[in-house]
Design a protein around this motif. Structure first.
Motif, PDB file in Angstrom:
ATOM      1  N   LEU A  30       0.844  -1.191   0.000  1.00 48.60           N
ATOM      2  CA  LEU A  30       0.000   0.000   0.000  1.00 48.60           C
ATOM      3  C   LEU A  30       0.885   1.248   0.000  1.00 48.60           C
ATOM      4  CD1 LEU A  30      -2.553  -1.195   2.726  1.00 48.60           C
ATOM      5  CD2 LEU A  30      -2.672  -1.509   0.244  1.00 48.60           C
ATOM      6  N   ASP A  31       1.562   1.452  -1.127  1.00 42.94           N
ATOM      7  CA  ASP A  31       2.608   2.469  -1.172  1.00 42.94           C
ATOM      8  C   ASP A  31       2.127   3.845  -1.620  1.00 42.94           C
ATOM      9  OD1 ASP A  31       2.090   1.755  -3.750  1.00 42.94           O
ATOM     10  OD2 ASP A  31       4.141   1.191  -4.264  1.00 42.94           O
ATOM     11  N   SER A  32       0.840   4.126  -1.457  1.00 49.03           N
ATOM     12  CA  SER A  32       0.302   5.467  -1.712  1.00 49.03           C
ATOM     13  C   SER A  32      -0.968   5.627  -0.894  1.00 49.03           C
ATOM     14  CB  SER A  32      -0.014   5.673  -3.197  1.00 49.03           C
ATOM     15  OG  SER A  32      -1.155   4.913  -3.571  1.00 49.03           O
ATOM     16  N   ARG A  33      -1.336   6.860  -0.647  1.00 47.92           N
ATOM     17  CA  ARG A  33      -2.547   7.096   0.130  1.00 47.92           C
ATOM     18  C   ARG A  33      -3.792   6.645  -0.649  1.00 47.92           C
ATOM     19  NH1 ARG A  33      -1.968  10.104   4.689  1.00 47.92           N
ATOM     20  NH2 ARG A  33      -3.978  11.192   4.599  1.00 47.92           N
ATOM     21  N   GLU A  34      -3.729   6.698  -1.978  1.00 45.88           N
ATOM     22  CA  GLU A  34      -4.844   6.225  -2.798  1.00 45.88           C
ATOM     23  C   GLU A  34      -5.057   4.715  -2.603  1.00 45.88           C
ATOM     24  OE1 GLU A  34      -2.422   8.218  -3.835  1.00 45.88           O
ATOM     25  OE2 GLU A  34      -3.608  10.052  -4.061  1.00 45.88           O
ATOM     26  N   LYS A  35      -3.953   3.967  -2.556  1.00 52.57           N
ATOM     27  CA  LYS A  35      -4.067   2.525  -2.346  1.00 52.57           C
ATOM     28  C   LYS A  35      -4.564   2.206  -0.941  1.00 52.57           C
ATOM     29  CE  LYS A  35      -0.530   1.073  -5.687  1.00 52.57           C
ATOM     30  NZ  LYS A  35       0.779   0.385  -5.865  1.00 52.57           N
ATOM     31  N   GLU A  36      -4.165   3.020   0.015  1.00 52.40           N
ATOM     32  CA  GLU A  36      -4.652   2.818   1.381  1.00 52.40           C
ATOM     33  C   GLU A  36      -6.168   3.026   1.455  1.00 52.40           C
ATOM     34  OE1 GLU A  36      -1.658   3.974   4.807  1.00 52.40           O
ATOM     35  OE2 GLU A  36      -1.787   5.611   3.357  1.00 52.40           O
ATOM     36  N   ILE A  37      -6.649   4.073   0.789  1.00 52.36           N
ATOM     37  CA  ILE A  37      -8.088   4.340   0.782  1.00 52.36           C
ATOM     38  C   ILE A  37      -8.842   3.185   0.121  1.00 52.36           C
ATOM     39  CG2 ILE A  37      -9.879   5.844  -0.160  1.00 52.36           C
ATOM     40  CD1 ILE A  37      -7.989   8.204   0.226  1.00 52.36           C
ATOM     41  N   ALA A  38      -8.298   2.680  -0.975  1.00 50.60           N
ATOM     42  CA  ALA A  38      -8.933   1.546  -1.660  1.00 50.60           C
ATOM     43  C   ALA A  38      -8.965   0.321  -0.743  1.00 50.60           C
ATOM     44  CB  ALA A  38      -8.169   1.225  -2.945  1.00 50.60           C
ATOM     45  N   TYR A  39      -7.882   0.072  -0.015  1.00 48.55           N
ATOM     46  CA  TYR A  39      -7.814  -1.049   0.931  1.00 48.55           C
ATOM     47  C   TYR A  39      -8.864  -0.882   2.021  1.00 48.55           C
ATOM     48  CZ  TYR A  39      -5.798  -4.374   4.290  1.00 48.55           C
ATOM     49  OH  TYR A  39      -5.598  -5.421   5.173  1.00 48.55           O
TER      50      TYR A  39
END
Length: 406
Positions: free
Chosen positions: A153-162
């Motif tokens: 999860l190497d970006s805040r966008e990926k964290e939000i998706a997770y």
């Protein structure tokens, strides 16, 4: 092979990073996760429902530790007395909040018999250093897990998706995804449009602790702050604790558009970073304290302390709070503050802080000596001999230069 852990303690804020870390840790390590949230004066909104959220997302328990009093008295006040400002602008709001939180993490990790301490700091930021140096100072053999250094999860966008995939509730979305840190001292904003220094901050959208100067009242607000040995002790003649004083000054400063800073700073890890800081009450306290020192400290002490304040700010910024040098510097600062007692009256007006008078029983200012009028205590003829001696090196060099020319 990945090392396994049975029980870990997580520095938990309920923000984006730490919200997704709980289920992620359980997926990848199968370990028990104990969340620890620190109340450093960030307000009920950020703490509301935190324990319930931590448990629902997989934590076995959640500590919510009220560290506000200790934070203000043992970290903010010593830094204020030192006059420490990083790179001339930053009043160190996030910097000195991390050591106190990390120290409490260690205490709970030892109490719970945890195998490791986990934090959600990125590999690009300063906070990873501040947390880990403090952990090393109090638990030198404790393992530290920093998922941002190696997870997918190497970006805040990926964290939000997770978070969305795992039904983890967030108080942000992709459009309001600023990286923020709030405590009683300040609120910081980073990311999104602020990553380009060419963009003017969207102040009307991001400010939370106050208003812009344009929206401040058209009449000034006067406030008088009392100090005892460098520590703030009263507002407008009313005795208050440092926590109460800061709370009151945050209200006054915020309402008058005071303490908004937009800067590009040099991070410890080597890169430059742009951020907007709101520090209304802190800005007032710094201004008042420095003003009082102007009449209470002798020239040599005042000037040396100003030089030392730069180094003090670097130590705090770099996470070196629990070090012999910082402690020795604070001892020096406390020595200089023995006469920094008195009252400072300030005028707050549309983002500005202005002196409106100050008094101290230890004032070194002598109106009788400084006056432009007639006096009987200063012989102006003495200045001729002083200038002759003070300027002697210049005169000697000039005479030598004349000989060379001839």
């Amino acid at each position: 092979m990945q090392k396994q852990y049975k029980k870990v303690v997580l520095a938990y804020s309920g923000g984006l990073d730490t919200s997704v870390i709980i289920p992620w840790l359980k997926e990848h390590y199968g370990c028990e996760v104990i969340a620890v949230a620190a109340n450093v004066g960030q307000g009920d909104f950020e703490l509301e429902g935190l324990e319930e959220k931590a448990i629902k997302t997989g934590a076995s328990k959640c500590y919510i530790e009220d560290l506000t009093k200790e934070f203000v008295e043992d970290f903010i006040v010593p830094t204020l007395k030192a006059g420490a400002v990083y790179e001339g602008k930053y009043l160190l709001g996030t910097s000195f909040a991390r050591p106190i939180i990390a120290k409490r993490l260690v205490e709970i990790a030892k109490k719970e018999g945890a195998d490791a301490i986990v934090h959600g700091c990125t590999g690009k930021g300063n906070d990873q250093v501040r947390f880990e140096l403090t952990i090393k100072a109090f638990a030198p053999t404790m393992d530290i897990i920093a998922p941002w250094r190696f997870w997918e999860l190497d970006s805040r966008e990926k964290e939000i998706a997770y978070a969305e995939e795992h039904n983890i509730p967030l108080k942000i979305n992709r459009e309001t995804n600023y990286s923020k840190d709030k405590n009683l001292w300040h609120l910081s904003h980073e990311g999104l449009d602020l990553e380009d220094p060419a963009n003017e901050p969207l102040y009307d959208q991001i400010l939370e602790m106050g208003v812009t100067p344009e929206k401040a009242p058209d009449v000034p607000t006067y406030v008088t702050i009392g100090f005892d040995k460098g520590t703030p002790v009263s507002v407008d003649g009313v005795k208050m604790t440092p926590v109460e004083i800061l709370t009151k000054l945050n209200e006054l400063g915020g309402a008058n558009g005071v303490g908004i800073v937009d800067m590009v700073e040099n991070r410890l890890v080597g890169m430059k970073s742009r951020g907007v800081y709101e520090t209304p009450g802190g800005s007032i306290l710094y201004f008042a304290h420095q003003s009082l020192e102007e009449i209470c400290l002798d020239k040599e002490t005042q000037h040396y302390k100003m030089q030392m304040a730069i180094k003090f700010s670097e130590l705090v910024y770099n996470g070196l709070w629990y070090t012999p040098l910082r402690e020795a510097m604070s001892a020096f600062v406390d020595s200089t503050q023995q006469t920094v007692t008195g009252e400072v009256k300030l005028k707050l007006y549309k983002g500005n802080i202005m002196n409106a008078g100050m008094t101290s029983p230890y004032s070194l200012y002598s109106e009788e000596i400084a006056t432009f009028g007639e006096d009987n205590v200063y012989d102006q003829a003495d200045s001729a001999g002083f200038i002759n001696l003070f300027g002697l090196p210049l005169k000697v060099k000039a005479l030598l230069d004349e000989k060379k020319i001839k």
